[in-house]
Scaffold this motif. Structure first.
Motif, PDB file in Angstrom:
ATOM      1  N   GLY A   1      -3.651   7.028  19.899  1.00 54.82           N
ATOM      2  CA  GLY A   1      -5.024   6.652  20.164  1.00 54.82           C
ATOM      3  C   GLY A   1      -5.275   5.192  20.549  1.00 54.82           C
TER       4      GLY A   1
ATOM      5  N   HIS B   1      -8.384  19.385  16.215  1.00 53.72           N
ATOM      6  CA  HIS B   1      -7.567  19.067  17.392  1.00 53.72           C
ATOM      7  C   HIS B   1      -8.454  18.615  18.550  1.00 53.72           C
TER       8      HIS B   1
ATOM      9  N   CYS C   1      -1.846  14.657  21.968  1.00 56.40           N
ATOM     10  CA  CYS C   1      -2.536  15.068  20.748  1.00 56.40           C
ATOM     11  C   CYS C   1      -2.104  16.485  20.409  1.00 56.40           C
TER      12      CYS C   1
ATOM     13  N   THR D   1      -0.609  21.336  22.462  1.00 57.09           N
ATOM     14  CA  THR D   1      -0.694  19.904  22.764  1.00 57.09           C
ATOM     15  C   THR D   1      -1.570  19.655  23.978  1.00 57.09           C
TER      16      THR D   1
ATOM     17  N   MET E   1      -9.888  15.094  17.686  1.00 58.81           N
ATOM     18  CA  MET E   1      -8.910  14.027  17.854  1.00 58.81           C
ATOM     19  C   MET E   1      -8.702  13.695  19.330  1.00 58.81           C
ATOM     20  N   THR E   2      -8.606  14.723  20.151  1.00 63.26           N
ATOM     21  CA  THR E   2      -8.409  14.510  21.589  1.00 63.26           C
ATOM     22  C   THR E   2      -9.585  13.755  22.192  1.00 63.26           C
TER      23      THR E   2
ATOM     24  N   SER F   1      -1.193   9.508  26.155  1.00 67.11           N
ATOM     25  CA  SER F   1      -1.426  10.020  24.807  1.00 67.11           C
ATOM     26  C   SER F   1      -1.088  11.499  24.752  1.00 67.11           C
TER      27      SER F   1
ATOM     28  N   GLY G   1      -1.804  12.279  17.073  1.00 65.84           N
ATOM     29  CA  GLY G   1      -2.073  11.896  18.460  1.00 65.84           C
ATOM     30  C   GLY G   1      -2.016  10.392  18.635  1.00 65.84           C
TER      31      GLY G   1
END
Length: 424
Positions: free
Chosen positions: A385, A298, A352, A333, A301-302, A350, A383
């Motif tokens: 991107g 997580h 994520c 989130t 990805m962020t 966005s 997410g």
């Protein structure tokens, strides 16, 4: 979807989690349905066992020449067969009812999700870049229309409100942004590029928690298809009903697709411009991983999404969503919010989210650990991107120049083939 076995073992924890979500405490009702289903299964097994025992009497009676006893046993077997069928149907209906009750229940939030009523209670974790103050800043609509490259009236003739026609350099900018983002995510961050359909059956939407909860926000065809609201639906569903090996994880995928949303619950909100459209394009990120690795995934990805904004030199902040603003399927989130000079504020670009095993249970997505026979549910994450339209909004507003032209961000110049977008 929730594990009924966990709910039976932890009814108070489950109810507290639902109340924290603003939902109803309903563990007792769910347990009652499952216990009735379990008792039905027991009755069915007992009837099947009895049927086998009585069946043995038929042969024995015939062997003794007792036709009356054989006929009586056959009648009893027939009655038991009918009873088993009735119980099988009852069990099927109870299982379906339990699933129907579980599907609209939101995910359990992580403990570190802050309490709050709405977006005003979200917590800023970090920020990057200095918000730009532009004298007499124009919004993206005025800028795009003045360039002659953004046409909402033409789109309205074609499709109605909340659609747009982009022309020339703004159409090229959309494509450039998608290419730039995909190049970053695939070549630098290890995501696999995938091209998926934008029309899907109901099952992928149910598996990714969009149905039945958000049906009013989906566009449905006259046939048996829906238009996807995000590529999360298709990318995540690629592992539905699969049993992956542990060495295949993490599985990271990205796609650039058109997305379609009815925006049923947004009456009067962001009706001007590209912020909230019925059709828009987005580069989506999806990860499938083990439960132990999902927190780290997580964060990763962020940071991948944040890096896009950094390369574009767009000021942003990263927010941890509170209990009153977090999405239905998310356990936790992070929102990225980009600075918009015309509004003098940050706006979401966005989200994520870590859904943990919530989606995996709905779509039966599992993996098998090395040396173990029984598979476990994967964890899924998704997410943006980023959302292309909102990124265009941020570029137009942050890179506007006094003459109405738009400076092209350095990283996009190779994709655009020019330094400035001006009226031709």
């Amino acid at each position: 979807m929730h594990d009924i076995r966990w709910i039976k073992d932890n009814p108070e924890l489950f109810d507290r989690a639902m109340v924290r979500r603003g939902d109803d405490a309903r563990a007792a009702d769910l347990i009652a349905i499952d216990e009735k289903r379990a008792s039905t299964v027991k009755a069915m097994n007992d009837a099947q066992a009895e049927q086998k025992q009585v069946s043995k009497k038929i042969g024995a009676a015939k062997g003794q020449g007792d036709e009356a006893a054989a006929q009586a046993a056959m009648a009893e077997v027939g009655a038991l067969k009918n009873r088993v069928k009735e119980l099988e149907e009852e069990e099927r209906q109870l299982a379906a009812k339990l699933r129907e009750e579980l599907l609209p229940i939101p995910n359990i939030m992580d403990e570190d999700v802050p309490e709050g009523a709405d977006e005003s209670d979200n917590i800023e974790l970090r920020s990057w870049g200095e918000p730009k103050t532009i004298e007499n800043a124009k919004d993206h609509v005025d800028l795009g229309e003045a360039l002659g490259m953004m046409d909402f009236e033409a789109a309205a003739k074609l499709s109605g409100s909340r659609f747009v026609v982009l022309k020339r350099d703004l159409a090229k900018l959309e494509r450039a942004l998608a290419n730039f983002m995909l190049q970053m995510h695939t070549e630098e961050f290890g995501y696999e590029e995938v091209q998926t359909p934008v029309l899907v059956h109901a099952e992928p939407l149910e598996g990714t928690d969009k149905l039945p909860k958000f049906e009013e926000d989906l566009f449905k065809t006259t046939g048996d298809h829906y238009l996807i609201p995000t590529a999360e639906v298709t990318l995540t569903s690629l592992v539905a009903d699969a049993i992956l090996s542990e060495v295949e994880l993490p599985k990271r995928m990205t796609a650039w697709t058109q997305c379609f949303r009815a925006e049923a619950g947004s009456a009067g909100r962001d009706t001007r411009g590209l912020i909230r459209m019925h059709q828009f394009s987005k580069v989506e990120l999806v990860s499938v991983t083990t439960p132990e690795a999902s927190d780290e995934e997580h964060e990763r990805m962020t940071h991948c999404a944040e890096e896009v904004l950094k390369r574009l030199d767009l000021p942003f902040r990263t927010m941890l969503l509170c209990s009153g603003d977090i999405g239905f399927g998310a356990a936790k989130t992070y929102d990225l919010e980009v600075w918009l000079p015309s509004q003098g504020t940050y706006r979401e670009i966005s989200s994520c989210s870590n859904t943990r095993g919530f989606q995996a249970r709905r779509m039966n997505a599992r993996f098998r650990r090395e040396g173990q026979k029984k598979p476990d549910f994967v964890h899924t994450l998704n997410g943006s991107g980023l959302a292309i339209g909102r990124t265009m909004v941020a570029i137009l507003e942050n890179y506007q120049q006094p003459d109405g032209s738009i400076a092209v961000p350095d990283v996009l110049k190779p994709f655009m083939g020019k330094d400035v977008i001006g009226r031709e």
